[in-house]
Design a protein around this motif. Structure first.
Motif, PDB file in Angstrom:
ATOM      1  N   PHE B  77       0.831  -1.209   0.000  1.00  0.00           N
ATOM      2  CA  PHE B  77       0.000   0.000   0.000  1.00  0.00           C
ATOM      3  C   PHE B  77       0.863   1.256   0.000  1.00  0.00           C
ATOM      4  O   PHE B  77       1.787   1.387   0.795  1.00  0.00           O
ATOM      5  CB  PHE B  77      -0.913  -0.015   1.241  1.00  0.00           C
ATOM      6  CG  PHE B  77      -1.765   1.196   1.383  1.00  0.00           C
ATOM      7  CD1 PHE B  77      -2.754   1.480   0.451  1.00  0.00           C
ATOM      8  CD2 PHE B  77      -1.588   2.074   2.444  1.00  0.00           C
ATOM      9  CE1 PHE B  77      -3.553   2.601   0.578  1.00  0.00           C
ATOM     10  CE2 PHE B  77      -2.389   3.202   2.580  1.00  0.00           C
ATOM     11  CZ  PHE B  77      -3.360   3.464   1.643  1.00  0.00           C
ATOM     12  N   ASP B  78       0.515   2.182  -0.894  1.00  0.00           N
ATOM     13  CA  ASP B  78       1.364   3.343  -1.112  1.00  0.00           C
ATOM     14  C   ASP B  78       0.766   4.631  -0.543  1.00  0.00           C
ATOM     15  O   ASP B  78       1.183   5.719  -0.895  1.00  0.00           O
ATOM     16  CB  ASP B  78       1.592   3.497  -2.629  1.00  0.00           C
ATOM     17  CG  ASP B  78       2.765   4.393  -2.911  1.00  0.00           C
ATOM     18  OD1 ASP B  78       3.621   4.518  -2.025  1.00  0.00           O
ATOM     19  OD2 ASP B  78       2.805   4.992  -3.998  1.00  0.00           O
ATOM     20  N   GLY B  79      -0.244   4.509   0.322  1.00  0.00           N
ATOM     21  CA  GLY B  79      -0.850   5.724   0.875  1.00  0.00           C
ATOM     22  C   GLY B  79      -0.393   5.976   2.300  1.00  0.00           C
ATOM     23  O   GLY B  79       0.687   5.529   2.700  1.00  0.00           O
ATOM     24  N   TYR B  80      -1.224   6.684   3.043  1.00  0.00           N
ATOM     25  CA  TYR B  80      -0.874   7.043   4.420  1.00  0.00           C
ATOM     26  C   TYR B  80      -1.438   6.042   5.422  1.00  0.00           C
ATOM     27  O   TYR B  80      -2.579   5.607   5.287  1.00  0.00           O
ATOM     28  CB  TYR B  80      -1.435   8.430   4.750  1.00  0.00           C
ATOM     29  CG  TYR B  80      -0.809   9.561   3.965  1.00  0.00           C
ATOM     30  CD1 TYR B  80       0.360   9.376   3.233  1.00  0.00           C
ATOM     31  CD2 TYR B  80      -1.386  10.821   3.954  1.00  0.00           C
ATOM     32  CE1 TYR B  80       0.928  10.414   2.529  1.00  0.00           C
ATOM     33  CE2 TYR B  80      -0.825  11.871   3.240  1.00  0.00           C
ATOM     34  CZ  TYR B  80       0.330  11.657   2.526  1.00  0.00           C
ATOM     35  OH  TYR B  80       0.885  12.689   1.823  1.00  0.00           O
ATOM     36  N   GLU B  81      -0.628   5.686   6.404  1.00  0.00           N
ATOM     37  CA  GLU B  81      -1.087   4.861   7.528  1.00  0.00           C
ATOM     38  C   GLU B  81      -1.180   5.788   8.721  1.00  0.00           C
ATOM     39  O   GLU B  81      -0.179   6.078   9.365  1.00  0.00           O
ATOM     40  CB  GLU B  81      -0.084   3.738   7.824  1.00  0.00           C
ATOM     41  CG  GLU B  81      -0.132   2.606   6.833  1.00  0.00           C
ATOM     42  CD  GLU B  81       0.931   1.560   7.093  1.00  0.00           C
ATOM     43  OE1 GLU B  81       1.236   1.274   8.259  1.00  0.00           O
ATOM     44  OE2 GLU B  81       1.474   1.053   6.099  1.00  0.00           O
ATOM     45  N   LEU B  83      -3.051   5.830  11.672  1.00  0.00           N
ATOM     46  CA  LEU B  83      -3.244   5.483  13.081  1.00  0.00           C
ATOM     47  C   LEU B  83      -3.290   3.972  13.275  1.00  0.00           C
ATOM     48  O   LEU B  83      -3.867   3.263  12.458  1.00  0.00           O
ATOM     49  CB  LEU B  83      -4.582   6.104  13.531  1.00  0.00           C
ATOM     50  CG  LEU B  83      -4.911   6.110  15.010  1.00  0.00           C
ATOM     51  CD1 LEU B  83      -3.903   6.956  15.782  1.00  0.00           C
ATOM     52  CD2 LEU B  83      -6.317   6.660  15.229  1.00  0.00           C
ATOM     53  N   ASP B  84      -2.678   3.532  14.397  1.00  0.00           N
ATOM     54  CA  ASP B  84      -2.845   2.142  14.813  1.00  0.00           C
ATOM     55  C   ASP B  84      -4.093   2.101  15.679  1.00  0.00           C
ATOM     56  O   ASP B  84      -4.133   2.697  16.756  1.00  0.00           O
ATOM     57  CB  ASP B  84      -1.612   1.690  15.608  1.00  0.00           C
ATOM     58  CG  ASP B  84      -1.703   0.234  16.004  1.00  0.00           C
ATOM     59  OD1 ASP B  84      -2.789  -0.358  15.854  1.00  0.00           O
ATOM     60  OD2 ASP B  84      -0.688  -0.321  16.458  1.00  0.00           O
ATOM     61  N   ASN B 181      -5.964   7.824   1.505  1.00  0.00           N
ATOM     62  CA  ASN B 181      -5.380   8.229   0.233  1.00  0.00           C
ATOM     63  C   ASN B 181      -4.756   9.610   0.461  1.00  0.00           C
ATOM     64  O   ASN B 181      -5.389  10.457   1.089  1.00  0.00           O
ATOM     65  CB  ASN B 181      -6.511   8.303  -0.795  1.00  0.00           C
ATOM     66  CG  ASN B 181      -6.046   8.793  -2.121  1.00  0.00           C
ATOM     67  OD1 ASN B 181      -5.682   9.960  -2.251  1.00  0.00           O
ATOM     68  ND2 ASN B 181      -6.038   7.937  -3.082  1.00  0.00           N
ATOM     69  N   PRO B 182      -3.522   9.873  -0.019  1.00  0.00           N
ATOM     70  CA  PRO B 182      -2.876  11.172   0.237  1.00  0.00           C
ATOM     71  C   PRO B 182      -3.723  12.372  -0.173  1.00  0.00           C
ATOM     72  O   PRO B 182      -3.797  13.363   0.554  1.00  0.00           O
ATOM     73  CB  PRO B 182      -1.594  11.110  -0.594  1.00  0.00           C
ATOM     74  CG  PRO B 182      -1.301   9.662  -0.721  1.00  0.00           C
ATOM     75  CD  PRO B 182      -2.627   8.960  -0.739  1.00  0.00           C
TER      76      PRO B 182
END
Lengths: 405, 210
Positions: B77-81, B83-84, B181-182
């Motif tokens: 996956f190339d977007g933003y993570e 929060l856990d 998604n960014p």
């Protein structure tokens, strides 16, 4: 490798033509970018390496910017504006053979350190997108020097750097949870530096502890103001944001960066920035900035938004051997009237052939029979019989009855 | 409005429960339909298979997604993570029969639902081997002889014990992430960040309610 169907190839040409028209109208000159260059481990990350018969290690073009810079370096005695169209090949473990070929077009502005050159490059990329119907965009501007200096000031160890890089790339605070409280808090502040330019600059100034950091923020402010001044069509109005975590996979960038996203697909459609030190690799010294559009992602937006109509062939004329001459005369007559015609002997499996793209991609199928033509109008979804003369009369009196697109 | 793609099942239920704690009202039982809204119509939820969550987010159909970090790694996956979410925390482990001398072998056959993570693990461990992709009941691999060992998620370890397998090595922690998604993150920055801040402080909100 690159596999474009006829429509995509037509779109690609249209995109390149649009870029070229805009480039020429701003006085940019075309530059050729060579296919191979001497391998440079700093610039050629992700490039395919090839051993030349001479024993030299070469890289297959994976990024046109260094190639264009090398090409023009001996000629750059002041300002120089260029544009290019190029295919590139990069290593990509997700691709079936581990290589990816793609197309790229872009602008480069050499010899000018002023922010007006950054603004012009950013705006030109946005203009190409706008002209292509990619209007629902989001433009991020950042500064690699500001980001890098701020990180450097937090005294990270080399082993921490991959986590920092991941935190910036993924906006992930989780990646930095094991850092010291001070480092984590500072990075969290950096991660929050995104959004409205005025607010971000205000917040960023509280973190800018050296004159150079303040200067880089002033540069960003100046670029945004200049874009607004230059943007007479207001294509970037309310679409500009600052993102001080913006990074670029290429390591030669030294200053302001930009990235344009399509809001409709969420993909990057253009990006670039300032790379003042790149010319030093080739023994010269001049400032530069540039930017490139992403053809593949633009095609995706155009297809999704249906913003461009592809020219379709008007007719395919099918004949049997004994009717070759009158059929040929009829197809030539159609061409003299400006219609496009595919001319084909009836295929053996005619009914199956009709289902192929070759037949489906034309507006009308003309099945030439003795004394009449069976017309299958694929756009209006109707079939009728008509004599050749009657069809000619109809086309002469109302040529638009045949859709051009 | 923000669209959130939820990984169907336990993860979606746990996430919706968190939202209920935050006072975001979702009609009980509405999650039985594949698409539903909160009562203020500010959030839209779509229920999809876990493997499809990154696709919905990456293609900007959904602004946010809720999915396990195991899926994100496999999808690259190339977007933003962002929060856990601390939902479904478990470990990705290498497991096998107690009798299997894994560390003495140079070549191993590994069954897994996660071929990319497995290949990376083998590479980092300096092992050679074959990875066999299985879509479920991975524990059966060594039992029926299709593989020497397995790489799978381990929560309590009960399924492993039931099949006479033991954890040989823990590979990494896995938990549910809030992804974005960014472009969506940037264009709906304030609304998304407000939600993130509330989710981060959920423990405090629970105490306030009590």
């Amino acid at each position: 490798m690159l596999n474009l169907n006829a429509n995509e190839f037509t779109l690609t040409n249209h995109i390149f033509q649009t870029l070229e028209t805009i480039a020429k109208s701003y006085g940019y000159e075309a530059v050729f970018t060579e296919t191979f260059g001497k391998y440079n481990h700093k610039m050629d990350t992700g490039a395919v390496k090839i051993m030349a018969p001479s024993g030299d290690l070469l890289s297959l073009k994976s990024d046109p910017t260094p190639h264009a810079t090398k090409q023009i370096a001996p000629l750059c005695d002041g300002y120089l504006k260029t544009y290019y169209k190029s295919s590139i090949v990069t290593l990509d473990h997700k691709a079936p053979i581990g290589l990816k070929e793609s197309l790229q077009g872009g602008f480069e502005y050499y010899g000018n350190s002023g922010t007006e050159s950054d603004a012009e490059i950013i705006l030109l990329n946005c203009m190409v997108l706008n002209k292509l119907g990619v209007q629902n965009i989001h433009l991020d501007i950042g500064h690699i020097f500001f980001t890098a200096e701020l990180i450097k000031s937090l005294n990270f160890s080399d082993t921490d750097l991959p986590d920092i890089e991941k935190a910036l790339r993924k906006r992930s605070v989780e990646s930095i949870k094991d850092l010291s409280l001070h480092q984590r808090k500072s990075l969290e502040k950096l991660l929050a530096l995104t959004g409205s330019p005025i607010e971000v600059i205000k917040k960023a100034k509280t973190l800018a502890t050296t004159p150079k950091l303040v200067e880089s923020l002033d540069q960003l402010e100046s670029i945004i103001n200049r874009i607004q001044d230059l943007d007479s069509e207001q294509i970037t109005k309310n679409k500009i944001a600052l993102d001080l975590c913006l990074t670029h996979p290429k390591s030669y960038y030294t200053g302001p960066l930009f990235k344009v996203y399509s809001v409709d697909t969420g993909k990057t459609v253009a990006q670039g920035g300032r790379y003042d030190d790149l010319s030093k690799h080739f023994g010269y010294e001049f400032e530069a900035c540039g930017g490139a559009i992403d053809i593949k992602n633009i095609i995706e937006v155009i297809k999704m938004k249906n913003t461009m109509t592809i020219d379709r062939t008007n007719f395919v004329l099918i004949y049997d051997e004994e009717l070759f001459s009158p059929a040929l005369d009829f197809s030539n007559w159609l061409r003299t009237k400006g219609f496009s015609v595919k001319f084909n002997l009836r295929p053996k499996d005619y009914s199956i052939a009709l289902q192929s793209d070759y037949f489906k991609s034309v507006n009308q199928i003309l099945d030439f029979n003795d004394g009449f033509i069976k017309v299958i109008d694929q756009l209006k979804n109707e079939t009728y019989r008509i004599s050749p003369d009657a069809l000619k009369s109809r086309l002469i009196s109302n040529p638009t009855s045949i859709s051009i697109h | 409005m923000i669209t959130i793609a939820l990984s169907k099942g336990r993860v979606a239920n746990a996430f919706l429960e968190k939202l209920r704690v935050l006072g975001i009202a979702i009609e009980p039982g509405s999650e039985k339909s594949l698409q539903f809204y909160d009562s203020s119509m500010l959030l839209k939820f779509i229920l999809v298979k876990a493997d499809d969550v990154p696709t919905y987010v990456q293609s900007a159909v959904a602004e946010l997604g809720v999915v396990g970090s195991d899926v994100l790694k496999e999808y690259e996956f190339d977007g933003y993570e962002l929060l856990d979410l601390k939902i479904g925390s478990c470990k990705l482990c290498l497991a096998g029969p107690a009798t299997h001398a894994y560390y003495e072998k140079t070549w191993v056959t590994v069954a897994s639902k996660y071929p990319k993570s497995t290949e990376l693990f083998l590479k980092n461990s300096g092992k050679l081997g074959t990875v066999i992709k299985l879509n479920g009941s991975v524990e059966l691999g060594p039992v029926v002889g299709i593989s020497d060992v397995i790489v799978d998620l381990v929560e309590s370890g009960r399924t492993l014990r039931d099949n006479n397998l033991i954890v040989i090595e823990e590979i990494e922690d896995v938990s549910t992430r809030l992804i974005s998604n960014p472009v969506a993150y940037k264009t709906k920055f304030e609304a998304i960040n407000r939600l993130i801040e509330r989710l981060k402080n959920i423990e405090k909100e629970i105490l306030n309610v009590q």
